[in-house]
Design a protein around this motif. Structure first.
Motif, PDB file in Angstrom:
ATOM      1  N   GLN A   1      -7.541 -20.923  52.836  1.00 31.13           N
ATOM      2  CA  GLN A   1      -6.680 -19.909  52.223  1.00 31.13           C
ATOM      3  C   GLN A   1      -6.735 -20.037  50.708  1.00 31.13           C
ATOM      4  O   GLN A   1      -6.638 -21.129  50.160  1.00 31.13           O
ATOM      5  N   ILE A   2      -6.907 -18.883  50.051  1.00 25.26           N
ATOM      6  CA  ILE A   2      -6.931 -18.822  48.593  1.00 25.26           C
ATOM      7  C   ILE A   2      -5.831 -17.870  48.157  1.00 25.26           C
ATOM      8  O   ILE A   2      -5.779 -16.717  48.601  1.00 25.26           O
ATOM      9  N   PHE A   3      -4.961 -18.341  47.280  1.00 29.66           N
ATOM     10  CA  PHE A   3      -3.865 -17.520  46.762  1.00 29.66           C
ATOM     11  C   PHE A   3      -3.974 -17.463  45.243  1.00 29.66           C
ATOM     12  O   PHE A   3      -4.159 -18.501  44.575  1.00 29.66           O
ATOM     13  N   LYS A   4      -3.863 -16.255  44.702  1.00 28.46           N
ATOM     14  CA  LYS A   4      -3.922 -16.076  43.247  1.00 28.46           C
ATOM     15  C   LYS A   4      -2.703 -15.295  42.789  1.00 28.46           C
ATOM     16  O   LYS A   4      -2.412 -14.217  43.307  1.00 28.46           O
ATOM     17  N   LYS A   5      -2.030 -15.853  41.807  1.00 29.08           N
ATOM     18  CA  LYS A   5      -0.870 -15.197  41.184  1.00 29.08           C
ATOM     19  C   LYS A   5      -1.298 -14.671  39.815  1.00 29.08           C
ATOM     20  O   LYS A   5      -1.438 -15.445  38.856  1.00 29.08           O
ATOM     21  N   ASP A   6      -1.551 -13.334  39.725  1.00 30.25           N
ATOM     22  CA  ASP A   6      -2.060 -12.649  38.526  1.00 30.25           C
ATOM     23  C   ASP A   6      -2.997 -13.575  37.751  1.00 30.25           C
ATOM     24  O   ASP A   6      -4.007 -14.037  38.263  1.00 30.25           O
ATOM     25  N   SER A   7      -2.676 -13.871  36.531  1.00 29.84           N
ATOM     26  CA  SER A   7      -3.518 -14.767  35.727  1.00 29.84           C
ATOM     27  C   SER A   7      -2.810 -16.083  35.465  1.00 29.84           C
ATOM     28  O   SER A   7      -3.092 -16.764  34.482  1.00 29.84           O
ATOM     29  N   THR A   8      -1.895 -16.441  36.386  1.00 32.91           N
ATOM     30  CA  THR A   8      -1.089 -17.634  36.176  1.00 32.91           C
ATOM     31  C   THR A   8      -1.696 -18.865  36.840  1.00 32.91           C
ATOM     32  O   THR A   8      -1.898 -19.895  36.207  1.00 32.91           O
ATOM     33  N   PHE A   9      -1.989 -18.770  38.130  1.00 28.38           N
ATOM     34  CA  PHE A   9      -2.548 -19.931  38.823  1.00 28.38           C
ATOM     35  C   PHE A   9      -3.257 -19.475  40.093  1.00 28.38           C
ATOM     36  O   PHE A   9      -3.060 -18.353  40.581  1.00 28.38           O
ATOM     37  N   THR A  10      -4.076 -20.352  40.630  1.00 29.09           N
ATOM     38  CA  THR A  10      -4.708 -20.172  41.939  1.00 29.09           C
ATOM     39  C   THR A  10      -4.426 -21.409  42.775  1.00 29.09           C
ATOM     40  O   THR A  10      -4.324 -22.530  42.248  1.00 29.09           O
ATOM     41  N   THR A  11      -4.315 -21.207  44.087  1.00 26.11           N
ATOM     42  CA  THR A  11      -4.099 -22.309  45.009  1.00 26.11           C
ATOM     43  C   THR A  11      -5.067 -22.176  46.178  1.00 26.11           C
ATOM     44  O   THR A  11      -5.147 -21.113  46.805  1.00 26.11           O
TER      45      THR A  11
ATOM     46  N   PHE B   1      -6.252 -14.477  50.287  1.00 24.11           N
ATOM     47  CA  PHE B   1      -7.426 -14.395  51.163  1.00 24.11           C
ATOM     48  C   PHE B   1      -7.360 -15.590  52.111  1.00 24.11           C
ATOM     49  O   PHE B   1      -7.223 -16.734  51.684  1.00 24.11           O
ATOM     50  N   ARG B   2      -7.448 -15.297  53.413  1.00 24.92           N
ATOM     51  CA  ARG B   2      -7.381 -16.381  54.400  1.00 24.92           C
ATOM     52  C   ARG B   2      -8.384 -16.120  55.512  1.00 24.92           C
ATOM     53  O   ARG B   2      -8.494 -15.001  56.011  1.00 24.92           O
ATOM     54  N   THR B   3      -9.099 -17.147  55.877  1.00 26.80           N
ATOM     55  CA  THR B   3     -10.031 -17.049  56.993  1.00 26.80           C
ATOM     56  C   THR B   3      -9.912 -18.303  57.839  1.00 26.80           C
ATOM     57  O   THR B   3      -9.577 -19.385  57.344  1.00 26.80           O
TER      58      THR B   3
END
Length: 563
Positions: free
Chosen positions: A325-335, A304-306
């Motif tokens: 910007q929000i990045f999520k890799k399944d249930s591993t990590f978020t950035t 998700f980026r705005t």
């Protein structure tokens, strides 16, 4: 008998009329053979319909001789040799090859004269006589550009001595220098005024220069949200100058989305991925832009980026760019990545940025079996530069070249550690137009993260329709990567094109010590419809040492709509 007599009268009348309308010929001589050759070199018209045309041609010859430097040439006379032949004779006299022109250096800038003459002195300059006319036009044009649109100039007191031709340059400026007093926008009354001052660089009290103004208003066509309807116009009154600029607001919002699908190599099942990208521009008549992107990849990755861009804050040349910007890799990590930049628009093509970027990444695993994923925070100070060149006549490819360079220096903080890092990014493309239908497209895209150690959740992710085609979206991890996209494009008409796909990539992963070369091949087409630009891409990706498999092919469908 009467009929025959009548026919004979008609034939006689026609023949008499034909004789009456026969062409006249003209031959011009000099007093010597040398002078005659000079006159013949003018390639004058020697066939005429009447005597008035003969006189005009003789006058034209005399003026041409004057411009060649025979300023004292004398027409001896015009003689009628017979009913259809006229002769004229000239005495050319001395030819002057140069002229010494005396001027007032307060009225004429010597730097202007140096553009037309190699011999410029404090009070006179020397010109080839044949260059006098165009040189005077040039000087008058420069005077007009300096705010004197009604100035006139002439050569006066023309005189000769035994060897040289001399004259005085007289400039008549009846008015004071003109400046732009008022600016009126016609058609798009709410056009953002800051763009007049900082983008077009047109403002009140500026010296009036119509040619320069036209060059500046042409830049309206480089704006995404406006274009020029017709050339600017000027109203001169006794005490003021009003400039009228004609512009219209254009569709500047866009919606971009694509759907991709391919076969999973492990499950052999069809998988889908895609994204939505919304861009809103100038809806508040401020020149601002807002973007929103949501991407879902087939690897259970979500982005998700705005962002928002606010140009010319408080009527200054400085603008602000904000992004989340929000990045999520399944249930591993978020950035989560946040950035704030200030930009300065040098001109319509060049822009520079300075800013700061902050990143926070969280490990979502309760028990960390993956030592290469960790919580961290990083901060970077960034510098960037952008070059953008448009080709507004092409509806399918309105941007010809785009270059974006960014560098960042900072540090990363993890558990009990702090480490210096640096990043470098390039994203550039250009189109080489061979003709109206054939062109080549080249794009280079790459990034490099320089650090002593790496975490998996800080590596770059690439692959897919906006990177190397034929691979899953964001399926490739790298600490350094570079991608070259090439296309040969053929435009069937203004709304349909087909193209090839040849992509090359190289990446390194310092965590796994991988170094790999990638290739993508395929084809595609685009159709400009009422709904927007529809694109179809078919690409197959492979690594350097792997065989080609049709099962690795990817199909991407996208639609870019302007509203």
């Amino acid at each position: 008998m009467q009929k025959n007599t009548f026919l004979l009268l008609i034939i006689y009348a026609i023949l008499s009329l034909e004789g009456f309308c026969q062409n006249l010929s003209l031959k011009v001589y000099g007093e010597t053979k040398v002078e005659t050759r000079v006159i013949d070199s003018l390639n004058y018209l020697n066939r005429h319909n009447d005597y008035a045309s003969v006189l005009l041609e003789v006058d034209s010859i005399q003026n041409a001789l004057f411009k060649m430097g025979y300023i004292a040439n004398k027409r001896i006379g015009i003689n009628k040799k017979n009913d259809s032949v006229y002769t004229a004779q000239f005495h050319l006299k001395k030819k002057y090859n140069t002229i010494y022109i005396y001027y007032n250096n307060l009225a004429v800038d010597p730097s202007v004269l140096k553009l037309i003459s190699q011999d410029v002195f404090d009070d006179y300059f020397i010109l080839p006589f044949t260059a006098v006319e165009r040189s005077l036009v040039f000087i008058n044009q420069k005077a007009s550009e300096q705010g004197n649109p009604f100035s006139t100039l002439k050569l006066a007191n023309i005189r000769t001595d035994k060897t040289n031709l001399k004259a005085d340059l007289i400039i008549d400026s009846k008015e004071q220098k003109r400046t732009i007093d008022h600016i009126v926008i016609k058609g798009y009354k709410k056009f953002p005024k800051s763009y007049l001052k900082h983008y077009l660089k047109i403002k009140p009290q500026q010296t009036f220069n119509l040619n320069r103004i036209k060059q500046k208003t042409d830049l309206l066509n480089d704006l995404k949200f406006a274009n020029q309807i017709k050339a600017p116009e000027v109203l001169f009154s006794k005490d003021s100058t009003t400039l009228y600029i004609y512009a219209e607001k254009t569709k500047s919002n866009s919606f971009d989305g694509f759907l991709g699908f391919g076969t999973n190599e492990d499950t052999n099942k069809l998988e889908f991925d895609g994204y939505l990208n919304l861009n809103l521009t100038n809806n508040l008549n401020f020149g601002e832009s807002f973007s929103l992107l949501y991407k879902s990849d087939e690897n259970d990755q979500k982005t998700f980026r705005t962002g928002v861009t606010l140009p010319y804050l408080f009527k200054s040349p400085i603008g602000v760019d904000l992004r989340l910007q929000i990045f999520k890799k399944d249930s591993t990590f978020t950035t989560v990545n946040q950035s704030a930049k200030m930009h300065y628009q040098i001109n319509s093509k060049h822009k520079v940025f300075v800013g700061v970027t902050a990143t926070t990444s969280n490990n979502l695993l309760s028990s960390n079996n993956f030592q290469n994923i960790a919580d961290y925070d990083s901060n970077f100070y960034t510098l960037a530069y952008q070059f953008l060149k448009r080709q507004n006549t092409n509806l399918l490819f309105p941007i010809k070249s785009d270059l974006y360079l960014e560098t960042g220096f900072g540090h990363r903080e993890a558990t009990n550690t702090k480490e210096k890092q640096s990043q470098y990014t390039i994203d550039a493309f250009t189109i080489f137009n061979l003709n109206d239908k054939n062109s080549f497209y080249f794009r280079v895209n790459g990034s490099n993260l320089m650090s002593d150690t790496y975490f998996e959740n800080e590596l770059f992710r690439f692959g897919g329709i906006n990177s190397i085609r034929g691979f899953e979206e964001n399926s490739l991890l790298a600490s350094l990567f570079g991608v070259l996209n090439t296309e040969y494009r053929y435009q069937i008409n203004h709304a349909i094109f087909i193209h090839s796909i040849t992509d090359l990539a190289y990446f390194e992963n310092q965590m796994t010590n991988d170094k790999e070369k990638l290739f993508g091949y395929g084809f595609g087409f685009g159709i400009l419809t009422k709904a927007g630009l529809f694109k179809f891409n078919y690409a197959n990706g492979k690594t350097e040492n792997s065989p080609f498999k049709f099962s690795n092919s990817k199909i991407h469908l996208s639609l870019i709509a302007d509203f």
